[in-house]
Design an enzyme around this catalytic site. Structure first.
Site, PDB file in Angstrom:
ATOM      1  N   ASP A 249       4.987 -10.273   1.476  1.00 56.51           N
ATOM      2  CA  ASP A 249       3.671  -9.631   1.481  1.00 56.51           C
ATOM      3  C   ASP A 249       3.687  -8.313   0.708  1.00 56.51           C
ATOM      4  OD1 ASP A 249       0.923  -9.007   2.692  1.00 56.51           O
ATOM      5  OD2 ASP A 249       2.130  -7.392   3.550  1.00 56.51           O
TER       6      ASP A 249
ATOM      7  N   THR B 138       2.996  -8.913  12.456  1.00 56.15           N
ATOM      8  CA  THR B 138       3.316 -10.319  12.711  1.00 56.15           C
ATOM      9  C   THR B 138       4.215 -10.514  13.919  1.00 56.15           C
ATOM     10  OG1 THR B 138       2.978 -10.844  10.377  1.00 56.15           O
ATOM     11  CG2 THR B 138       4.203 -12.448  11.695  1.00 56.15           C
TER      12      THR B 138
ATOM     13  N   SER C  16      -2.690  -9.335   8.800  1.00 54.44           N
ATOM     14  CA  SER C  16      -1.556  -9.948   9.498  1.00 54.44           C
ATOM     15  C   SER C  16      -1.713  -9.925  11.010  1.00 54.44           C
ATOM     16  CB  SER C  16      -0.246  -9.257   9.097  1.00 54.44           C
ATOM     17  OG  SER C  16       0.047  -9.495   7.748  1.00 54.44           O
TER      18      SER C  16
ATOM     19  N   HIS D 181       1.425  -7.053  -2.465  1.00 51.62           N
ATOM     20  CA  HIS D 181       0.626  -5.825  -2.520  1.00 51.62           C
ATOM     21  C   HIS D 181       0.968  -5.003  -3.759  1.00 51.62           C
ATOM     22  CE1 HIS D 181      -1.647  -5.853   1.214  1.00 51.62           C
ATOM     23  NE2 HIS D 181      -0.565  -6.156   1.911  1.00 51.62           N
TER      24      HIS D 181
ATOM     25  N   ASP E  79       5.308 -13.836   5.390  1.00 45.25           N
ATOM     26  CA  ASP E  79       4.097 -13.010   5.349  1.00 45.25           C
ATOM     27  C   ASP E  79       3.615 -12.889   3.901  1.00 45.25           C
ATOM     28  OD1 ASP E  79       2.203 -10.818   5.534  1.00 45.25           O
ATOM     29  OD2 ASP E  79       3.116 -10.381   7.469  1.00 45.25           O
TER      30      ASP E  79
ATOM     31  N   ASP F   3       0.904 -16.291   7.227  1.00 44.48           N
ATOM     32  CA  ASP F   3      -0.306 -15.809   7.890  1.00 44.48           C
ATOM     33  C   ASP F   3      -1.472 -15.703   6.913  1.00 44.48           C
ATOM     34  OD1 ASP F   3       1.008 -13.813   6.518  1.00 44.48           O
ATOM     35  OD2 ASP F   3       0.848 -12.314   8.106  1.00 44.48           O
ATOM     36  N   HIS F   4      -1.155 -15.522   5.614  1.00 47.11           N
ATOM     37  CA  HIS F   4      -2.148 -15.400   4.549  1.00 47.11           C
ATOM     38  C   HIS F   4      -1.403 -15.316   3.233  1.00 47.11           C
ATOM     39  CE1 HIS F   4      -0.885 -11.236   4.219  1.00 47.11           C
ATOM     40  NE2 HIS F   4      -1.060 -11.115   5.543  1.00 47.11           N
TER      41      HIS F   4
END
Length: 390
Positions: free
Chosen positions: A278, A158, A105, A282, A65, A320-321
């Site tokens: 992820d 996810t 997500s 952030h 993620d 996912d990104h």
């Protein structure tokens, strides 16, 4: 009436506090340098010497993620190599959602799991709120065993996008309830409170036990379980970061593969998420990002070893990104050091990598939409086109 209003207010506060606790990893810390604590050994694979089958019986999908190219390269730099590098077929996917150039997500996971782009925040639904069938659910329909593993709560966006169908990703208790609507064989991750401390009073752990699941709260506690239904809720909410959770992801991946491979089935589908890459993005925290990449790469070794032995298994690694708009500005592989930069505390819109290994892996080269991950898995599993839901 006053008592009823008070009760509603208390319940609302409980739900909102749970939702906030699921999203409190987004505070920016701004740590741009990282020196590795301990390097892990990378597999030495002679890919050309292995004769894989043309089509997979099993698929193991890893989702890092928030993992873009820079996140991967930070791991390569500090560890002086990754298991991901042993995967010879490489591509890129475009990650945009149906309603936003920058996906979240929920939409990103749903695109990968169903082959349909949807709005940000959706879980297993299309833009009109219609239920989509996931690759996990198609696998169940076709006699395959199924599993999910995550370092977040198992109800987070996810993993949820492979098994649940809800209009908003924040509906954690509803997502937990969706697990009971499936025949998933193995799931391992956090989020125990969404199964037990619920507003509706249901105890989903008791219901899982009644359905024949062996329920545990630590991967080590279920070391003796080698077959059957298995649910392991490893934390009340999210699992801790890589420094504190130890080998949880590697052990969980190995256990899920073992149980699924022992199932009386026509193969299996397993999704493993490295969730907290992820979160490090952030927070603009290079140590968090890179440590989580390394942690997922160690778990990946379990899947690659199984695929080499089995020869009928496809292993895919993607994201996912990307999160953080991360760059690698400097580094030293000998010292295990990397210096990074970040452009945002949110997701970015760039393409993310795809790595593939094993039976059918050559199908994953090139540049394509994230929805194609689903399409390629569906076709490689030889599910019939007429089985697809409209």
């Amino acid at each position: 009436m006053k008592n009823a209003t008070t009760l509603i207010l208390i319940l609302s506060l409980l739900v909102s506090s749970q939702v906030y606790a699921q999203e409190d990893y987004k505070d920016i810390h701004t740590k741009h340098e990282y020196t590795i604590e301990q390097k892990h050994e990378v597999l030495d694979i002679d890919y050309d010497a292995i004769r894989f089958k043309k089509r997979p019986k099993n698929i193991i999908l890893f989702i890092g993620d928030g993992m873009g190219v820079s996140q991967v390269f930070s791991g390569i730099t500090v560890n002086d190599g990754l298991n991901m590098e042993q995967m010879p077929y490489v591509g890129f996917i475009k990650t945009q959602s149906a309603d936003n150039y920058v996906t979240d997500s929920g939409a990103g996971g749903t695109a990968i799991s169903t082959g349909t782009r949807t709005y940000n925040g959706a879980i297993g639904l299309d833009v009109n709120g219609n239920r989509l069938t996931t690759i996990l659910e198609y696998s169940e329909r076709n006699g395959k065993a199924t599993g999910l593993v995550s370092t977040s709560a198992i109800t987070h966006a996810t993993p949820a996008s492979f098994i649940a169908h809800q209009p908003q990703r924040s509906m954690y208790e509803d997502i937990a309830g969706d697990f009971l609507e499936t025949e998933i064989d193995v799931f391992i991750g956090g989020g125990a409170d969404f199964f037990t401390k619920r507003v509706d009073g249901r105890n989903l752990v008791l219901e899982l036990s009644e359905k024949g699941y062996h329920v545990g709260y630590n991967v080590d506690d279920v070391s003796g379980v080698t077959s059957g239904k298995l649910a392991v809720l490893t934390a009340v909410a999210h699992n801790p970061g890589y420094r504190d959770r130890g080998e949880m992801l590697t052990k969980s991946t190995a256990k899920a593969i073992e149980v699924l491979d022992n199932a009386d089935s026509k193969g299996f589908f397993l999704m493993v998420e490295g969730s907290q890459i992820d979160w490090g993005g952030h927070q603009n925290d290079a140590s968090y990002v890179t440590g989580e990449v390394l942690d997922m790469d160690k778990a990946l070794a379990e899947a690659l070893k199984f695929a080499m032995q089995d020869k009928r298994t496809l292993v895919i690694v993607t994201a996912d990104h990307e999160t953080g708009g991360m760059t690698v500005n400097n580094g030293d592989p000998k010292k295990g050091f990397v210096k990074t930069g970040f452009t945002t505390g949110n997701h970015s819109a760039v393409m993310v990598p795809v790595f593939a290994f094993g039976a059918g892996a050559e199908e994953f080269i090139g540049i394509y939409d994230n929805t194609e991950i689903f399409e390629k898995m569906y076709k490689l599993f030889k599910f019939k086109e007429e089985e697809k839901d409209n």
